[in-house]
Design an enzyme around this catalytic site. Structure first.
Site, short mmCIF file in Angstrom:
data_model
loop_
_atom_site.label_atom_id
_atom_site.label_comp_id
_atom_site.label_asym_id
_atom_site.label_seq_id
_atom_site.Cartn_x
_atom_site.Cartn_y
_atom_site.Cartn_z
CG HIS A 1 -2.06 -1.02 1.06
ND1 HIS A 1 -3.20 -0.81 0.32
CD2 HIS A 1 -2.17 -2.26 1.59
CE1 HIS A 1 -3.97 -1.89 0.39
NE2 HIS A 1 -3.36 -2.78 1.14
CG ASP B 1 1.33 0.42 -5.32
OD1 ASP B 1 0.62 0.57 -4.30
OD2 ASP B 1 1.01 -0.32 -6.26
CB ALA C 1 -4.09 -16.36 -4.49
CG ASP D 1 -0.01 -5.70 -8.46
OD1 ASP D 1 0.90 -5.68 -7.60
OD2 ASP D 1 -1.21 -5.85 -8.17
CE1 TYR E 1 -4.89 -1.93 -3.30
CE2 TYR E 1 -5.71 0.09 -4.32
CZ TYR E 1 -4.68 -0.81 -4.07
OH TYR E 1 -3.42 -0.57 -4.60
#
Length: 390
Positions: free
Chosen positions: A41, A43, A129, A178, A229
């Site tokens: 958390h 980025d 996941a 990501d 989020y």
């Protein structure tokens, strides 16, 4: 996954493409999922992250079409979607196909002359996941479409388009981590990524050669588009605004005590969120130095600190995650933590070689005792990023 495994899977996808579409594909491309060793958390707060690419990847076989249409078939859902390139806009395609349509839309927004394509998709990245199966899908599709459209894009440029797709087409306000690691991963290394300067730096993992990273997939569903989020991101932005900075990264760069930095925040929740981001950035920097020195116990301590901060200050863990962390931490590892955005997903452990079975047995027994679904435990050697494999 090594090159031989890549070829085997690519050849199987080539055969599957012939069965679905009646022709050979023009090629097969792949992009990996990821594990984040530390830096969660941060980025979207212009901070530091330290992820690496997984061997598990999403594979895309693709062939050009001449009619501006896209047909995509998924082997993991056994569903087919079709849409026209013209008229693509956020909300026009939903479900898993939104990531594919979004990449076509995002590339067109970036002035890539996207051609119609047939796509066949398969994946070995566990879904739900927290291992970034969505970025693997975006980057593999993006790589294929860019090449078939006769365009060349730098890896980081493609990653930024994929992030735009997540943010504006899918509706998930993620940072760049990501997509970056899916494009830029390198075998044997993590990537220290400064999300403010967009500077990647390779970091050997592990430099002493006597450790490995284990992933414990708790099988607790990982859902981030349900508002939690986005709420964390909003809270960080509000905290930064209250503290008079453009991002919390600015406070991470100072030597001032955290309590003093946060004194102007009267809202307890905002104070907790900001404290996590500031301390997490510092833990990432410390972990990189410790990795380079071969101090794996020190890295493990930073991982544990990261997990406790994510549990207590950021509040993104769930019972399965907390149980896995507690059990794994007592199973002879250097350190463990939740990885990914939270609210489900995986715990990772930096472990000495040889404790894999001990970890698996301990966490499986603990989950069975409380009635949780059986977890999956696997090794995660750092792998290469997005690539053409056939």
């Amino acid at each position: 996954m090594n090159q031989q495994d890549d070829r085997v899977r690519a050849q199987a996808l080539q055969s599957g493409f012939r069965e679905v579409f009646g022709q050979d594909p023009d090629g097969v491309w792949a992009a990996p999922g990821r594990v984040n060793l530390i830096g969660e958390h941060t980025d979207y707060n212009e901070g530091f992250v330290l992820p690496f690419a997984l061997p598990q990847s999403t594979y895309v076989a693709a062939r050009r079409r001449g009619d501006g249409q896209v047909r995509v078939h998924s082997l993991f859902t056994e569903e087919t979607a079709e849409f026209a390139l013209e008229g693509l806009r956020p909300g026009s395609v939903d479900g898993w196909a939104a990531y594919v349509a979004g990449m076509c839309w995002g590339l067109r927004e970036a002035d890539v002359a996207v051609v119609g394509v047939d796509l066949l998709i398969d994946s070995t990245v566990p879904h739900g996941a927290g291992l970034s199966s969505s970025a693997a899908l975006e980057c593999s599709v993006g790589l294929a479409v860019v090449e078939l459209s006769g365009t060349v894009l730098e890896p980081l440029a493609l990653a930024r388009i994929a992030q735009l797709v997540e943010n504006d087409f899918v509706g998930m306000p993620c940072g760049l981590m990501d997509q970056m690691i899916s494009m830029l991963g390198e075998a044997g290394h993590a990537v220290l990524f400064d999300t403010r300067s967009l500077t990647p730096t390779l970091v050997p993992l592990a430099p002493t050669g006597d450790a490995e990273v284990l992933v414990i997939d708790t099988r607790a569903p990982h859902r981030l588009v349900d508002g939690e989020y986005a709420e964390r991101r909003r809270q960080c932005e509000e905290a930064a605004d209250t503290l008079g900075v453009t991002s919390l990264r600015e406070l991470s760069d100072t030597e001032t005590e955290v309590a003093e930095l946060l004194a102007p925040l009267t809202d307890e929740t905002l104070r907790h969120r900001a404290r996590h981001v500031i301390t997490e950035n510092r833990r990432v920097s410390e972990a990189v130095d410790l990795l380079r020195d071969g101090d794996l116990a020190g890295v493990g301590e930073r991982m544990r600190g990261s997990h406790l901060s994510l549990r207590d200050d950021y509040e993104v863990t769930v019972p399965e995650i907390d149980l896995a962390f507690d059990v794994v931490s007592g199973a002879g590892v250097f350190g463990a933590r939740i990885t990914g955005g939270g609210f489900g997903g995986c715990v990772i452990a930096l472990a000495p070689l040889g404790v894999h079975q001990q970890v698996e047995e301990a966490v499986t027994a603990a989950f069975a005792e409380v009635g949780f679904s059986a977890p999956a435990v696997f090794r995660a050697p750092p792998a290469d990023g997005a690539r053409r494999v056939l």
